[in-house]
Design a protein around this motif. Structure first.
Motif, PDB file in Angstrom:
ATOM      1  N   ILE A  40      -1.935  -3.714   4.133  1.00  0.00           N
ATOM      2  CA  ILE A  40      -0.699  -3.195   4.727  1.00  0.00           C
ATOM      3  C   ILE A  40       0.473  -3.952   4.119  1.00  0.00           C
ATOM      4  O   ILE A  40       0.500  -5.178   4.122  1.00  0.00           O
ATOM      5  CB  ILE A  40      -0.684  -3.353   6.256  1.00  0.00           C
ATOM      6  N   THR A  41       1.436  -3.218   3.577  1.00  0.00           N
ATOM      7  CA  THR A  41       2.625  -3.851   3.020  1.00  0.00           C
ATOM      8  C   THR A  41       3.858  -3.400   3.799  1.00  0.00           C
ATOM      9  O   THR A  41       3.845  -2.376   4.478  1.00  0.00           O
ATOM     10  CB  THR A  41       2.807  -3.491   1.533  1.00  0.00           C
ATOM     11  N   TYR A  42       4.920  -4.179   3.649  1.00  0.00           N
ATOM     12  CA  TYR A  42       6.173  -3.900   4.346  1.00  0.00           C
ATOM     13  C   TYR A  42       7.313  -4.229   3.400  1.00  0.00           C
ATOM     14  O   TYR A  42       7.334  -5.307   2.785  1.00  0.00           O
ATOM     15  CB  TYR A  42       6.253  -4.757   5.612  1.00  0.00           C
ATOM     16  N   ASP A  43       8.249  -3.303   3.228  1.00  0.00           N
ATOM     17  CA  ASP A  43       9.341  -3.514   2.279  1.00  0.00           C
ATOM     18  C   ASP A  43      10.680  -3.755   2.965  1.00  0.00           C
ATOM     19  O   ASP A  43      11.723  -3.709   2.337  1.00  0.00           O
ATOM     20  CB  ASP A  43       9.458  -2.337   1.308  1.00  0.00           C
ATOM     21  N   GLY A  44      10.650  -4.028   4.267  1.00  0.00           N
ATOM     22  CA  GLY A  44      11.881  -4.200   5.024  1.00  0.00           C
ATOM     23  C   GLY A  44      12.298  -2.928   5.724  1.00  0.00           C
ATOM     24  O   GLY A  44      13.170  -2.952   6.598  1.00  0.00           O
ATOM     25  N   VAL A  45      11.678  -1.799   5.356  1.00  0.00           N
ATOM     26  CA  VAL A  45      11.992  -0.509   5.971  1.00  0.00           C
ATOM     27  C   VAL A  45      10.733   0.185   6.466  1.00  0.00           C
ATOM     28  O   VAL A  45      10.659   0.631   7.601  1.00  0.00           O
ATOM     29  CB  VAL A  45      12.737   0.408   4.972  1.00  0.00           C
ATOM     30  N   MET A  46       9.733   0.282   5.594  1.00  0.00           N
ATOM     31  CA  MET A  46       8.518   1.020   5.916  1.00  0.00           C
ATOM     32  C   MET A  46       7.285   0.141   5.762  1.00  0.00           C
ATOM     33  O   MET A  46       7.213  -0.723   4.886  1.00  0.00           O
ATOM     34  CB  MET A  46       8.364   2.236   4.992  1.00  0.00           C
ATOM     35  N   TYR A  47       6.299   0.398   6.638  1.00  0.00           N
ATOM     36  CA  TYR A  47       4.964  -0.150   6.473  1.00  0.00           C
ATOM     37  C   TYR A  47       4.137   0.857   5.693  1.00  0.00           C
ATOM     38  O   TYR A  47       4.265   2.073   5.899  1.00  0.00           O
ATOM     39  CB  TYR A  47       4.300  -0.402   7.829  1.00  0.00           C
ATOM     40  N   ARG A  48       3.271   0.355   4.805  1.00  0.00           N
ATOM     41  CA  ARG A  48       2.444   1.246   4.003  1.00  0.00           C
ATOM     42  C   ARG A  48       1.013   0.720   3.919  1.00  0.00           C
ATOM     43  O   ARG A  48       0.809  -0.475   3.721  1.00  0.00           O
ATOM     44  CB  ARG A  48       3.019   1.399   2.591  1.00  0.00           C
ATOM     45  N   ILE A  95       1.823  -0.896  11.057  1.00  0.00           N
ATOM     46  CA  ILE A  95       0.450  -0.458  10.798  1.00  0.00           C
ATOM     47  C   ILE A  95      -0.413  -1.711  10.818  1.00  0.00           C
ATOM     48  O   ILE A  95      -0.110  -2.702  10.143  1.00  0.00           O
ATOM     49  CB  ILE A  95       0.304   0.241   9.437  1.00  0.00           C
ATOM     50  N   GLU A  96      -1.499  -1.681  11.571  1.00  0.00           N
ATOM     51  CA  GLU A  96      -2.388  -2.833  11.640  1.00  0.00           C
ATOM     52  C   GLU A  96      -3.462  -2.736  10.561  1.00  0.00           C
ATOM     53  O   GLU A  96      -3.591  -1.723   9.868  1.00  0.00           O
ATOM     54  CB  GLU A  96      -3.008  -2.930  13.035  1.00  0.00           C
TER      55      GLU A  96
END
Length: 546
Positions: A92-100, A116-117
């Motif tokens: 799970i990654t996070y760019d400051g706006v969206m989790y992917r 997202i877990e």
């Protein structure tokens, strides 16, 4: 179980990063996206052990995450505001706006504005960013359960998951989203605050003590006799010593219990983490170490000095100790460690040191290197050490939790060190944040105070005080004031301030002129508005305006 540990880290990262990193991180990620995918594909082809491990670097004052391999080399260059560990081939990654959710090739499987877990048994829990309700998504990106649930567990190895949209009523879903069974708990279990692996932690309505109940058969595993119980997953629990009446659970040790209610250890562990592949981590007064499902310390795996958590991932051990991340091999050798060095110029760098006299006291203090005059460099470093640690050694730290850190910047010849921290006294309603600044000339080693910025015998204190009163009145007239009436009586020559190249910001501690919720009230004043009072020929001003 890894999911709860990852959720906690993701939530903390989100709260810390939402306030300012969005655009910057997104830009960095766009620049590195193609290179990231290429590097990951090469790694999968060339490296027999294709495990990837989340790691970070400090880039332009931002903590950005990428992935390393088992040698400690970056395979995915740091570009994410946060990146979780891989689980079942997905991270799970996070760019400051969206989790992917991404796979090992960097391909985006699913994205969501809410958390997202980690993936577990082929699916991941995700949260709707508007309703804060939870759902389940598969590793093919297909939503299995819409985000309509207040409480949700991930799928077990049997392919079913427990969910609840109404307190006390649980349903068991299969991976098609079909309801297989429904369980109704007695009304005395309506104060449920956590569920995991079919066990719910609940609070007694009268005593507010905590217990554990099995959702499937309503069997009480642990009576509500504890101030805190942590569900560790796999049918294990860390319960705080009930003989300790303090509700300050950080200072109360835990014992390990199993799903039969059997106590497996003495009350001797702190900071117990969830079980993952039969291992949890815990701390004592000095070390962080692994414990097994028998509730006992695992002596065949490394212990690490300091307070934090350990988790075995692939062939490496991830160690998050006192806020610093590293990876160890099974023998305890460090494979990779986060570089906390702050580079201020071509020659000047600031390093992190640590003072940790007690388990709950963690003080990180700076030392500078690269100055031309090594005697001045030594003087500066000794002063910084004293400023960060001496006051702590004189305090009674036994009932105090301390987290002190720092940031550093350099304007021309002026070294600016910000000390930021948080003190929590046992039994207090909340802790007290700390924010102090140190201004040091790197050429002379001289430290400067507020008064050194202004001409002697000038009326700068009254002038600045009037400016602050005017700003306070403007805020009050706007209807947003939280200031205590008549609380501001004027500045002193030792008032708190932040310095920029073109302005000065006066600030106040919580409770000085406003309630705790107001934080540190700030008042910015451009130098252009007070130019007649500034000592432009003084050493302080000339250190950053030569």
């Amino acid at each position: 179980m890894i999911k709860k540990y990852t959720l906690l880290v993701l939530v903390l990262a989100a709260l810390a990063l939402l306030s300012g990193c969005d655009k910057k991180v997104s830009a960095v990620q766009e620049k590195t996206e193609e290179k990231t995918e290429e590097n990951v594909e090469q790694n999968v082809e060339q490296n027999v052990d294709s495990n990837l491990y989340a790691a970070y670097q400090i880039i332009d004052d931002e903590k950005l995450y990428g992935y390393i391999d088992t040698t400690g080399a970056y395979v995915v260059e740091p570009s994410y505001a946060y990146a979780s560990d891989y689980s079942e081939g997905y991270a799970i990654t996070y760019d400051g706006v969206m989790y992917r959710m991404i796979d090992k090739n960097g391909k985006i499987i699913f994205e969501n504005a809410g958390v997202i877990e980690s993936v577990e048994n082929g699916a991941a829990i995700f949260t709707d960013s508007n309703t804060y309700k939870k759902g389940l998504v598969g590793t093919n990106g297909t939503i299995i359960a819409e985000p309509i649930y207040q409480i949700i567990e991930n799928f077990n190895s049997d392919g079913t998951a427990l969910v609840s949209s109404t307190m006390g009523i649980f349903e068991r879903l299969d991976k098609t989203g079909k309801i297989l069974q429904t369980y109704a708990l007695d009304s005395k279990f309506t104060s449920i605050y956590e569920t995991l692996d079919g066990y719910a932690a609940y609070t007694h309505a009268d005593t507010f003590k905590m217990g554990i109940v099995s959702i499937v058969d309503a069997r009480i595993v642990l009576e509500p006799d504890f101030n805190e119980i942590i569900n560790l997953g796999d049918g294990y629990f860390a319960a705080k010593d009930p003989t300790n009446e303090s509700f300050d659970t950080m200072m109360t040790p835990s014992a390990i219990y199993n799903s039969l209610g059997k106590q497996l250890s003495d009350y001797q562990y702190y900071d117990v983490s969830p079980f993952h592949e039969g291992l949890a981590s815990a701390t004592d007064d000095r070390y962080t170490f692994f414990i097994g499902t028998d509730g006992q310390k695992v002596n065949t795996l490394p212990s690490v000095e300091g307070r934090g958590s350990l988790i075995k991932i692939g062939t490496l051990i991830k160690a998050d100790i006192d806020g610093d991340l590293s990876y160890l091999n099974a023998e305890g050798k460090t494979i990779w460690k986060a570089d906390t060095t702050v580079t201020l110029s071509d020659h000047v760098k600031v390093f992190e040191n640590r003072y940790k006299p007690l388990r709950l006291v963690n003080i990180k203090y700076p030392s500078v290197t690269g100055l031309k005059d090594k005697a001045i460099e030594a003087t500066i470093n000794e002063k910084l050490k004293v400023d960060f640690t001496k006051i702590r050694s004189e305090e009674d730290l036994l009932n105090l939790s301390v987290e002190d850190n720092f940031s550093a910047s350099l304007i021309k010849n002026l070294l600016i060190i910000e000390k930021n921290g948080y003190d929590y006294y046992s039994g207090a309603a909340h802790g007290m944040p700390i924010r102090d600044y140190y201004y040091i000339n790197i050429n002379t080693g001289v430290s400067y105070a507020f008064k050194d910025l202004f001409k002697q015998d000038s009326d700068y204190l009254n002038t600045l005080s009037d400016m602050i009163r005017q700003q306070m009145q403007k805020i009050t007239d706007g209807g947003e004031s939280m200031f205590f009436p008549d609380s501001f009586t004027g500045l002193t020559e030792f008032s708190y301030f932040m310095l920029n190249k073109d302005s000065i910001t006066l600030y106040f501690y919580p409770y000085d002129i406003a309630p705790y919720a107001a934080g540190f009230p700030e008042f910015n004043i451009p130098f252009a508005d007070i130019t007649e009072f500034i000592d432009k020929n003084g050493d302080f001003f000339k250190s950053f305006n030569p």
